[in-house]
Design a protein around this motif. Structure first.
Motif, PDB file in Angstrom:
ATOM      1  N   ASN A 146       0.823  -1.213   0.000  1.00 45.90           N
ATOM      2  CA  ASN A 146       0.000   0.000   0.000  1.00 45.90           C
ATOM      3  C   ASN A 146       0.861   1.269   0.000  1.00 45.90           C
ATOM      4  N   LEU A 147       2.086   1.178   0.545  1.00 46.89           N
ATOM      5  CA  LEU A 147       2.996   2.328   0.501  1.00 46.89           C
ATOM      6  C   LEU A 147       3.420   2.622  -0.936  1.00 46.89           C
ATOM      7  N   ALA A 148       3.526   1.576  -1.753  1.00 56.90           N
ATOM      8  CA  ALA A 148       3.839   1.780  -3.170  1.00 56.90           C
ATOM      9  C   ALA A 148       2.755   2.622  -3.835  1.00 56.90           C
ATOM     10  N   ALA A 149       1.506   2.360  -3.473  1.00 56.91           N
ATOM     11  CA  ALA A 149       0.383   3.130  -4.028  1.00 56.91           C
ATOM     12  C   ALA A 149       0.388   4.564  -3.511  1.00 56.91           C
ATOM     13  N   ILE A 150       0.647   4.726  -2.226  1.00 59.91           N
ATOM     14  CA  ILE A 150       0.671   6.066  -1.623  1.00 59.91           C
ATOM     15  C   ILE A 150       1.762   6.926  -2.270  1.00 59.91           C
ATOM     16  N   ALA A 151       2.953   6.341  -2.439  1.00 59.00           N
ATOM     17  CA  ALA A 151       4.069   7.074  -3.051  1.00 59.00           C
ATOM     18  C   ALA A 151       3.742   7.463  -4.490  1.00 59.00           C
ATOM     19  N   PHE A 152       3.117   6.544  -5.223  1.00 53.01           N
ATOM     20  CA  PHE A 152       2.762   6.832  -6.617  1.00 53.01           C
ATOM     21  C   PHE A 152       1.731   7.953  -6.693  1.00 53.01           C
ATOM     22  N   ASN A 153       0.737   7.877  -5.830  1.00 48.93           N
ATOM     23  CA  ASN A 153      -0.311   8.905  -5.856  1.00 48.93           C
ATOM     24  C   ASN A 153       0.219  10.278  -5.454  1.00 48.93           C
ATOM     25  N   LYS A 154       1.316  10.280  -4.693  1.00 49.82           N
ATOM     26  CA  LYS A 154       1.886  11.562  -4.275  1.00 49.82           C
ATOM     27  C   LYS A 154       2.747  12.196  -5.367  1.00 49.82           C
ATOM     28  N   ASN A 155       3.663  11.406  -5.943  1.00 46.72           N
ATOM     29  CA  ASN A 155       4.610  12.029  -6.878  1.00 46.72           C
ATOM     30  C   ASN A 155       4.914  11.227  -8.143  1.00 46.72           C
ATOM     31  N   LYS A 156       4.331  10.014  -8.259  1.00 50.41           N
ATOM     32  CA  LYS A 156       4.537   9.168  -9.448  1.00 50.41           C
ATOM     33  C   LYS A 156       6.023   8.920  -9.739  1.00 50.41           C
ATOM     34  N   GLU A 157       6.808   8.865  -8.672  1.00 53.05           N
ATOM     35  CA  GLU A 157       8.257   8.737  -8.832  1.00 53.05           C
ATOM     36  C   GLU A 157       8.717   7.287  -8.949  1.00 53.05           C
ATOM     37  N   TYR A 158       7.897   6.343  -8.416  1.00 47.79           N
ATOM     38  CA  TYR A 158       8.287   4.932  -8.419  1.00 47.79           C
ATOM     39  C   TYR A 158       7.302   4.073  -9.202  1.00 47.79           C
ATOM     40  N   LYS A 159       7.840   2.972  -9.730  1.00 44.73           N
ATOM     41  CA  LYS A 159       7.005   1.977 -10.404  1.00 44.73           C
ATOM     42  C   LYS A 159       7.135   0.626  -9.695  1.00 44.73           C
ATOM     43  N   ILE A 160       6.070  -0.156  -9.730  1.00 54.46           N
ATOM     44  CA  ILE A 160       6.090  -1.487  -9.134  1.00 54.46           C
ATOM     45  C   ILE A 160       6.737  -2.455 -10.113  1.00 54.46           C
ATOM     46  N   ALA A 161       7.808  -3.112  -9.660  1.00 54.37           N
ATOM     47  CA  ALA A 161       8.519  -4.070 -10.507  1.00 54.37           C
ATOM     48  C   ALA A 161       8.072  -5.501 -10.236  1.00 54.37           C
ATOM     49  N   GLY A 162       7.600  -5.760  -9.030  1.00 53.84           N
ATOM     50  CA  GLY A 162       7.184  -7.114  -8.667  1.00 53.84           C
ATOM     51  C   GLY A 162       7.093  -7.243  -7.164  1.00 53.84           C
ATOM     52  N   THR A 163       6.981  -8.463  -6.696  1.00 56.65           N
ATOM     53  CA  THR A 163       6.899  -8.707  -5.261  1.00 56.65           C
ATOM     54  C   THR A 163       7.907  -9.768  -4.851  1.00 56.65           C
ATOM     55  N   VAL A 164       8.362  -9.694  -3.597  1.00 54.13           N
ATOM     56  CA  VAL A 164       9.223 -10.748  -3.064  1.00 54.13           C
ATOM     57  C   VAL A 164       8.491 -11.558  -1.999  1.00 54.13           C
ATOM     58  N   GLY A 165       7.225 -11.215  -1.767  1.00 57.42           N
ATOM     59  CA  GLY A 165       6.510 -11.958  -0.737  1.00 57.42           C
ATOM     60  C   GLY A 165       5.026 -11.685  -0.739  1.00 57.42           C
ATOM     61  N   PHE A 166       4.254 -12.759  -0.683  1.00 59.26           N
ATOM     62  CA  PHE A 166       2.813 -12.623  -0.539  1.00 59.26           C
ATOM     63  C   PHE A 166       2.469 -12.840   0.936  1.00 59.26           C
ATOM     64  N   GLY A 167       1.179 -12.896   1.236  1.00 55.24           N
ATOM     65  CA  GLY A 167       0.726 -12.838   2.610  1.00 55.24           C
ATOM     66  C   GLY A 167       1.365 -13.803   3.587  1.00 55.24           C
ATOM     67  N   SER A 168       1.814 -13.258   4.713  1.00 52.00           N
ATOM     68  CA  SER A 168       2.394 -14.093   5.782  1.00 52.00           C
ATOM     69  C   SER A 168       1.789 -13.738   7.136  1.00 52.00           C
ATOM     70  N   PHE A 169       0.527 -13.281   7.123  1.00 56.91           N
ATOM     71  CA  PHE A 169      -0.171 -12.967   8.367  1.00 56.91           C
ATOM     72  C   PHE A 169      -1.111 -14.108   8.745  1.00 56.91           C
ATOM     73  N   TYR A 170      -1.164 -14.378  10.048  1.00 57.89           N
ATOM     74  CA  TYR A 170      -1.986 -15.479  10.558  1.00 57.89           C
ATOM     75  C   TYR A 170      -2.740 -15.015  11.800  1.00 57.89           C
ATOM     76  N   ILE A 171      -3.930 -15.576  11.995  1.00 57.40           N
ATOM     77  CA  ILE A 171      -4.635 -15.369  13.254  1.00 57.40           C
ATOM     78  C   ILE A 171      -4.440 -16.641  14.074  1.00 57.40           C
ATOM     79  N   GLY A 172      -3.916 -16.459  15.284  1.00 54.83           N
ATOM     80  CA  GLY A 172      -3.627 -17.615  16.123  1.00 54.83           C
ATOM     81  C   GLY A 172      -4.173 -17.474  17.521  1.00 54.83           C
ATOM     82  N   SER A 173      -4.173 -18.594  18.254  1.00 54.17           N
ATOM     83  CA  SER A 173      -4.685 -18.585  19.625  1.00 54.17           C
ATOM     84  C   SER A 173      -3.962 -19.622  20.474  1.00 54.17           C
ATOM     85  N   THR A 174      -3.904 -19.346  21.770  1.00 48.93           N
ATOM     86  CA  THR A 174      -3.347 -20.318  22.713  1.00 48.93           C
ATOM     87  C   THR A 174      -4.427 -21.287  23.185  1.00 48.93           C
TER      88      THR A 174
END
Length: 330
Positions: free
Chosen positions: A95-123
Motif C-alpha cells: 500500500n505504501l507503493a500506491a501512496i508514493a505513486f499517488n503523491k509524486n509518481k516517482e516509483y514503479k512497481i517491478a514485482g513482489t518478493v513476498g505474498f501474505g504471511s499474516f496469521y490469526i492464532g490462539s493459545t
C-alpha cells in the motif's frame, strides 16, 4: 656500445611499462568514480530475509553500477525515505507503493518478493473464526497492512469486525510476541517470523486462520495479497533497463536460494543485522510465503489488492486506486 644501447632500451621499456600501469590505474579509478551509485533499502523482517543473499554477497549486477544495501529497522523511516524519493530501489509494504505513486509518481512497481504471511492464532485449543467473536484480538498498527488484511478477510467471511471483535493494537511486531507469551492475550494477528518465535516458546499457540489462503479463496487469487513490493524509480528504469532487469533476476534467484540453503540463509541474516535469530529464520520459511513474481505475472493480484483497500479506506492507498502507470510493465 651495444651494452649501453641495451641498457637504454631496457630503461625506456620500463618507463613505458610504468606509465602504462599508471594510466591503467587512472582509468580504473576513473571508472570507479563514474560508477552509478544505487541506493537499495529493505525493511527488517521477511523482505530483508528474501534478499539476504544479495545484501550479504553483493554480487556484481552490471559493470558500472555500485549498489549500497540498507536494512531499515524503522518502518516510519522507510516510509519517510520513500516519500522523499531517496532510495533508487526499495522493498515496501504494497500500500505504501500506491501512496508514493499517488503523491509524486516517482516509483514503479517491478514485482513482489513476498505474498501474505499474516496469521490469526490462539493459545486456546480447537478454535475457529466463530470463537473470535466477543474476544480481544491483538494486532499490529491500526490502519496498517496487518489490520487491513485481517479486517477485510474476516468481513468477507461474514464477521462484523466493528461489533464482534475487540481489536487492540501494538506499535510493532516486537511488542506483540511478549504479550502473547505473557498470557495477556489468547488471540492475535501475527506475521512470520514472529509466529515461529512464539511457537518455539509456547507450542499451544496454534494458527486458526491463514489470511493469505483465505484471501486466495475469497478473491479467486493465484498468489494471494502482495505483501512486500519492489519499487524502482521511474528515471532509473527508463534510463537503465538492462541493469534493472539483471538486478530483478538476481532478486528472483536469491528468493529461490533462500529455501534451498536455510542454514546459510540464517547465518547471512544474522550477519547483515536482521532482528530474528537464525533458528527462527530457518523455521519461519515454511510459512513465510517468500516468492518473487514479476509485475507482469502479478498484475491482477495488485489490482484486486488496491480495489479491496480502496473499499476499506481510500486513505490506505493515498486517496485513490493508482492507474496502470504505477506498473513497470503489464
Amino acid at each position: 656500445m651495444k651494452k649501453k644501447l641495451s641498457l637504454f632500451f631496457v630503461m625506456i621499456l620500463s618507463m613505458l611499462t610504468l606509465i602504462g600501469c599508471g594510466n591503467n590505474n587512472v582509468a580504473q579509478n576513473e571508472i570507479k568514480k563514474q560508477a552509478a551509485e544505487i541506493k537499495f533499502v529493505a525493511p527488517d523482517g521477511l523482505p530483508a530475509i528474501a534478499v539476504a543473499k544479495l545484501i550479504k554477497e553483493k554480487p556484481e549486477v552490471k559493470a558500472g553500477y555500485n549498489i549500497n544495501y540498507t536494512v531499515e529497522k524503522n518502518s516510519e523511516s522507510l516510509s519517510t525515505s520513500v516519500m522523499k524519493g531517496e532510495p533508487d530501489i526499495a522493498i515496501v509494504p504494497s500500500n505504501l507503493a500506491a501512496i508514493a505513486f499517488n503523491k509524486n509518481k516517482e516509483y514503479k512497481i517491478a514485482g513482489t518478493v513476498g505474498f501474505g504471511s499474516f496469521y490469526i492464532g490462539s493459545t486456546n485449543e480447537k478454535q475457529t473464526i466463530d470463537d473470535l467473536k466477543g474476544k480481544e484480538v491483538y494486532n499490529i498498527g491500526k490502519g496498517l497492512t496487518p489490520d487491513i488484511i485481517a479486517r477485510t478477510v474476516l468481513k468477507d467471511k461474514g464477521v462484523d469486525v466493528d461489533k464482534d471483535i475487540n481489536f487492540s493494537y501494538v506499535d510493532g511486531v516486537n511488542e506483540l510476541a511478549p504479550i502473547i507469551l505473557s498470557g495477556k492475550t489468547q488471540y492475535a494477528v501475527i506475521p512470520e517470523p514472529a509466529l515461529s518465535t512464539v511457537q518455539s516458546k509456547n507450542e499451544k499457540f496454534k494458527v486458526i486462520l491463514d489470511l493469505n489462503e483465505e484471501w486466495k479463496k475469497i478473491n479467486n487469487s493465484e498468489y494471494g495479497y502482495p505483501q512486500a513490493t519492489i519499487i524502482v524509480k521511474k528515471e532509473l528504469y527508463e534510463n537503465n533497463k538492462e541493469f534493472v532487469k539483471e538486478f530483478l533476476s538476481k532478486v528472483k534467484g536469491g528468493t529461490k536460494w533462500a529455501y534451498s540453503d536455510r542454514e546459510t540463509l540464517g547465518t547471512y541474516c544474522e550477519e547483515i543485522g536482521i532482528s530474528a535469530k537464525k533458528p527462527i529464520i530457518m523455521k519461519s520459511m515454511d510459512k513465510s510465503n517468500i516468492k518473487y513474481v514479476d509485475i507482469k505475472d502479478s498484475y491482477k493480484e495488485y489490482k484486486t489488492y488496491f480495489e479491496k483497500l480502496n473499499q476499506f479506506d481510500p486513505k490506505t492507498i493515498g486517496g485513490t486506486i493508482p492507474n496502470d502507470e504505477i506498473f513497470m510493465e503489464k
